[in-house]
Design an enzyme around this catalytic site. Structure first.
Site, mmCIF file in Angstrom:
data_model
loop_
_atom_site.group_PDB
_atom_site.id
_atom_site.type_symbol
_atom_site.label_atom_id
_atom_site.label_comp_id
_atom_site.label_asym_id
_atom_site.label_seq_id
_atom_site.Cartn_x
_atom_site.Cartn_y
_atom_site.Cartn_z
ATOM 1 N N ALA A 187 1.011 -1.217 0.016
ATOM 2 C CA ALA A 187 -0.049 -0.034 -0.092
ATOM 3 C C ALA A 187 0.935 1.192 -0.068
ATOM 4 C CB ALA A 187 -1.066 -0.126 1.349
ATOM 5 N N LYS A 188 0.302 2.379 -0.308
ATOM 6 C CA LYS A 188 1.063 3.722 -0.123
ATOM 7 C C LYS A 188 -0.154 4.741 0.100
ATOM 8 C CE LYS A 188 5.346 4.968 -0.498
ATOM 9 N NZ LYS A 188 6.573 4.323 0.140
ATOM 10 N N GLY A 189 0.522 5.808 0.481
ATOM 11 C CA GLY A 189 -0.398 7.152 1.002
ATOM 12 C C GLY A 189 0.352 8.201 0.745
#
Length: 450
Positions: free
Chosen positions: A103-105
């Site tokens: 994931a990444k944000g």
């Protein structure tokens, strides 16, 4: 012009997929993100006015475990960049054989234009919008560009208001709140370990090599310190304030003291100032880009003089540049392995939080070294199997492990959403059984139709 990060990452993914011979439907399922989130983060500034920034969280894959990836605060954050980085995290955690997905944000803001209290309010609003879809067994954020342990402390506190005290919901925290010893230095430490592994594999050593480091932030400074302590000669470094070179070697301990006092790199008297734009093209054995992605492209790849490139940054080399450098005999250690020390020690922190038992720093570093060395050997084995570059070996390794987990969990397609949790629509289903062939040709797939 640098290739779009998502385009470049997807291109590498497809090359690796072809190398493994994956079915087209499974390939599509693995490529598509599990969930994309876009939120508006509005908060009061110190002067009472309202400010709004767009925040993103892309959850790419959870076949191998909770999704994992950093949160970056940077004015160039956009959905394509976050999707690319989330995808890279899926392959990175698999390369390191961690029980995670990817994931990444990020938030499209400029952190140094906001006060500490404004950053806190922004972070808490962002966490309020995400708290239902992140957590210990769902998606575990961590620091990235523009964020740090304090940012993670705010996320932990805000998340805990909704779910009770949950130290394992985020990693990269301060030690006082369940952070791990060795986490701050982890990515740079991993870069040093991976550099040593690559050089040793080519009959060389750190102490007999010269280095150029682009980006003297957290990762670059720790990598430089550890390479310097192993006898490496660092002949040039740069950061956002400038660049310095010294053909006789820069004293990294003195430079660290200089930067620790808040002084500019360009004011350091232990070398000659130079144009930061020329740093990538300095004479050296090993080039370590630790800054932004896309810095080496098809237009400047021919000017790189290094024999080895260690990708401490995410996606610093475009695919076209990768091909140019490969043909020139330049050996590139890909980002999904080279900078994986951070997520590896984040995993150790997560484990410690779940167990409620903290490790000594020696244990953290010992296990980091073990994981980095094993992953390098696994990549080399994949390269031998498929006669490919280190990048394709790493991508193929990560992709193979995610694909295997996906199929073992009961992957189904043909009208569904694909990936994890596709809906059963239609009457015919394609099921793929992953078969491990104990032959020199490596892994294969058996397709079974029902």
């Amino acid at each position: 012009m640098s290739m779009n990060a998502l385009t470049a990452t997807t291109r590498n993914f497809r090359y690796a997929s072809r190398l493994l011979g994956l079915d087209a439907k499974l390939e599509t399922s693995l490529l598509l993100p599990f969930r994309e989130i876009k939120v508006e983060c509005t908060f009061p500034k110190d002067d009472g006015s309202l400010k709004s920034h767009v925040g993103f969280r892309v959850q790419h894959d959870n076949a191998r475990g909770p999704m994992k990836g950093g949160i970056r605060y940077h004015h160039k954050v956009d959905i394509d960049e976050v999707k690319a980085l989330a995808q890279l995290m899926s392959w990175k955690t698999a390369v390191m054989n961690l029980p995670y997905g990817g994931a990444k944000g990020g938030i499209d803001c400029t952190p140094n234009e906001l006060s500490k209290s404004e950053l806190e309010r922004l972070t808490r609003v962002f966490t309020q919008k995400l708290h239902d879809v992140i957590g210990t067994n769902l998606d575990v954020p961590a620091p990235d560009m523009g964020t740090n342990s304090q940012t993670m402390a705010w996320i932990l506190d805000e998340y805990s208001k909704f779910h009770g005290y949950s130290p394992a919901c985020v990693t990269g925290k301060p030690l006082e709140l369940g952070g791990s010893l060795g986490r701050e230095s982890a990515t740079g430490h991993g870069v040093a370990i991976s550099t040593e592994a690559l050089l040793n594999d080519h009959g060389k050593s750190i102490k007999d090599s010269t280095f150029v480091i682009q980006g003297y932030g957290n990762v670059g400074s720790w990598a430089a310190k550890m390479i310097y302590e192993k006898g490496g000669k660092i002949v040039a470094v740069s950061d956002v304030t400038g660049a310095v070179k010294n053909p006789n070697g820069i004293n990294i301990l003195e430079l660290s003291l200089h930067r620790g006092k808040g002084r500019k790199l360009s004011d350091f008297n232990g070398g000659e100032t130079m144009d930061p734009n020329d740093l990538l093209f300095q004479e050296c054995d090993v080039l370590i880009p630790c800054a932004l992605g896309g810095v080496i492209d098809s237009y400047n790849a021919g000017d790189v003089k290094a024999k080895f490139i260690i990708e401490a940054a995410n996606h610093p080399t475009d695919p076209e540049a990768d091909e140019i450098l490969y043909k020139r005999g330049v050996v590139i250690l890909p980002d999904i392995y080279a900078n994986a020390g951070g997520v590896t020690v984040s995993y150790f922190e997560w484990v410690q939080n779940i167990q409620g038992f903290m490790w000594e720093e020696e244990a953290v570093n010992r296990n980091l070294h073990k994981y980095m060395k094993q992953a390098f050997n696994d990549i080399k084995a994949m390269c031998h199997t498929h006669n490919c570059s280190l990048r394709m070996g790493a991508f193929a390794l990560g992709l193979e492990r995610v694909a295997r987990a996906t199929v073992l969990r009961g992957w189904e397609c043909n009208g569904g959403e694909g990936g994890n949790g596709g809906k059963k629509e239609g009457h015919q289903w394609l099921r793929l059984r992953w078969m491990v062939k104990k032959k020199d040709e490596g892994l294969g797939m058996e397709f079974v139709y029902y």
